[in-house]
Scaffold this motif. Structure first.
Motif, PDB file in Angstrom:
ATOM      1  N   HIS A  56       0.875  -1.171   0.038  1.00 54.89           N
ATOM      2  CA  HIS A  56      -0.098   0.055   0.170  1.00 54.89           C
ATOM      3  C   HIS A  56       0.890   1.132   0.022  1.00 54.89           C
ATOM      4  O   HIS A  56       2.272   1.171  -0.012  1.00 54.89           O
ATOM      5  CB  HIS A  56      -0.961   0.071   1.258  1.00 54.89           C
ATOM      6  N   VAL A  57       0.330   2.421  -0.250  1.00 51.30           N
ATOM      7  CA  VAL A  57       0.823   3.785  -0.078  1.00 51.30           C
ATOM      8  C   VAL A  57       0.487   4.331   1.183  1.00 51.30           C
ATOM      9  O   VAL A  57      -0.539   4.431   1.534  1.00 51.30           O
ATOM     10  CB  VAL A  57       0.433   4.696  -1.272  1.00 51.30           C
ATOM     11  N   ALA A  58       1.703   4.345   2.023  1.00 49.88           N
ATOM     12  CA  ALA A  58       1.545   4.956   3.467  1.00 49.88           C
ATOM     13  C   ALA A  58       1.359   6.302   3.086  1.00 49.88           C
ATOM     14  O   ALA A  58       2.283   7.220   2.565  1.00 49.88           O
ATOM     15  CB  ALA A  58       2.715   4.720   4.092  1.00 49.88           C
ATOM     16  N   LEU A  59       0.465   6.925   4.083  1.00 49.77           N
ATOM     17  CA  LEU A  59       0.307   8.571   4.184  1.00 49.77           C
ATOM     18  C   LEU A  59       0.021   8.681   5.645  1.00 49.77           C
ATOM     19  O   LEU A  59      -0.640   7.781   6.503  1.00 49.77           O
ATOM     20  CB  LEU A  59      -1.002   8.907   3.376  1.00 49.77           C
ATOM     21  N   THR A  60       0.453   9.886   5.915  1.00 48.32           N
ATOM     22  CA  THR A  60       0.037  10.354   7.423  1.00 48.32           C
ATOM     23  C   THR A  60      -1.533  10.869   7.114  1.00 48.32           C
ATOM     24  O   THR A  60      -1.953  10.837   6.125  1.00 48.32           O
ATOM     25  CB  THR A  60       0.660  11.734   7.675  1.00 48.32           C
ATOM     26  N   ALA A  66      -5.606  15.730   3.267  1.00 43.48           N
ATOM     27  CA  ALA A  66      -5.429  16.933   2.027  1.00 43.48           C
ATOM     28  C   ALA A  66      -5.849  15.997   1.050  1.00 43.48           C
ATOM     29  O   ALA A  66      -6.497  16.818  -0.018  1.00 43.48           O
ATOM     30  CB  ALA A  66      -4.003  17.233   2.316  1.00 43.48           C
ATOM     31  N   ARG A  67      -5.585  14.956   0.686  1.00 44.02           N
ATOM     32  CA  ARG A  67      -5.787  14.304  -0.500  1.00 44.02           C
ATOM     33  C   ARG A  67      -7.373  13.837  -0.872  1.00 44.02           C
ATOM     34  O   ARG A  67      -7.972  14.418  -2.017  1.00 44.02           O
ATOM     35  CB  ARG A  67      -5.141  13.002  -0.738  1.00 44.02           C
ATOM     36  N   PHE A  73      -9.614  10.804  -4.050  1.00 45.69           N
ATOM     37  CA  PHE A  73      -9.945   9.466  -3.881  1.00 45.69           C
ATOM     38  C   PHE A  73     -11.248   9.204  -4.625  1.00 45.69           C
ATOM     39  O   PHE A  73     -12.098   9.741  -4.604  1.00 45.69           O
ATOM     40  CB  PHE A  73     -10.237   9.326  -2.348  1.00 45.69           C
ATOM     41  N   ALA A  74     -11.078   7.799  -5.198  1.00 45.94           N
ATOM     42  CA  ALA A  74     -12.664   7.397  -5.771  1.00 45.94           C
ATOM     43  C   ALA A  74     -13.497   7.154  -4.622  1.00 45.94           C
ATOM     44  O   ALA A  74     -14.504   7.037  -4.729  1.00 45.94           O
ATOM     45  CB  ALA A  74     -12.158   6.517  -6.841  1.00 45.94           C
TER      46      ALA A  74
END
Length: 193
Positions: A56-60, A66-67, A73-74
């Motif tokens: 997966h893509v790790a995000l804070t 913010a995204r 995001f769909a």
């Protein structure tokens, strides 16, 4: 086959934590890597990149939010203290006629099905006792957290539901091959004998 002849399909895997979805996705991704009409979406998750078996893509949390505000995001949901998202790139892939495979959420399935007419739910099922052993073996949760997860499973007979079911209670390769065959069968691409 021309691009317009391919029917886009969103294959949406769902199953309890510990059912083996991550392993099955990895197996299917490797088995179908050379097939240009099938794409596997990575989830964006607010957990460390090395946590769990999922690619997966790790995000804070701040990056995720913010995204989300930017409309990137769909699909997105929260579960077990983490935020999960599927990027809007899947919409472009579907528009090009690709079959897209995602690791989804049971709780989000209704919303996803409303948004995507060609969504195919694929239920990964494991008997509760085997699921308990798998959750204990991975060692990420306390005994109480494991029991809480198991309590979320439907009691007795599983409810009637649309889609396909893969039982992941034998050797993992058997369920992995079943998923590969299911994706191929529903991808809209004709297979040569």
């Amino acid at each position: 086959m021309k691009d317009g002849d391919v029917k886009a399909r969103l294959v949406y895997l769902v199953g309890a934590s510990g059912s083996g979805k991550d392993w099955l996705m990895t197996y299917a991704r490797g088995s179908l890597a050379g097939e240009t009409h099938i794409a596997f979406a990575h989830r964006y998750i607010t957990r460390a990149a090395d946590a769990g078996a999922e690619n997966h893509v790790a995000l804070t949390l701040e990056e995720f939010e913010a995204r989300q505000r930017a409309g990137l995001f769909a699909m997105h949901w929260k579960s077990h203290g983490y935020a999960y998202g599927i990027g809007i790139e899947i919409n472009q892939w579907l528009a090009k006629g690709l079959t897209v495979v995602v690791n989804g959420s049971r709780e989000y399935l209704g919303v996803a099905a409303q948004r995507y007419q060609e969504l195919l739910p694929v239920w990964i099922e494991v008997p509760p006792e085997l699921l308990r052993r798998r959750l204990q073996a991975r060692g990420r949760e306390s005994a109480e957290e494991i029991e809480a997860r198991l309590a979320r499973l439907p009691a007795g007979q599983p409810p009637a539901r649309s889609g396909e079911i893969i039982r992941n209670d034998r050797e993992p390769e058997a369920a992995g091959q079943a998923l590969v065959e299911l994706i191929r069968r529903h991808s809209g691409n004709m297979l040569c004998a």
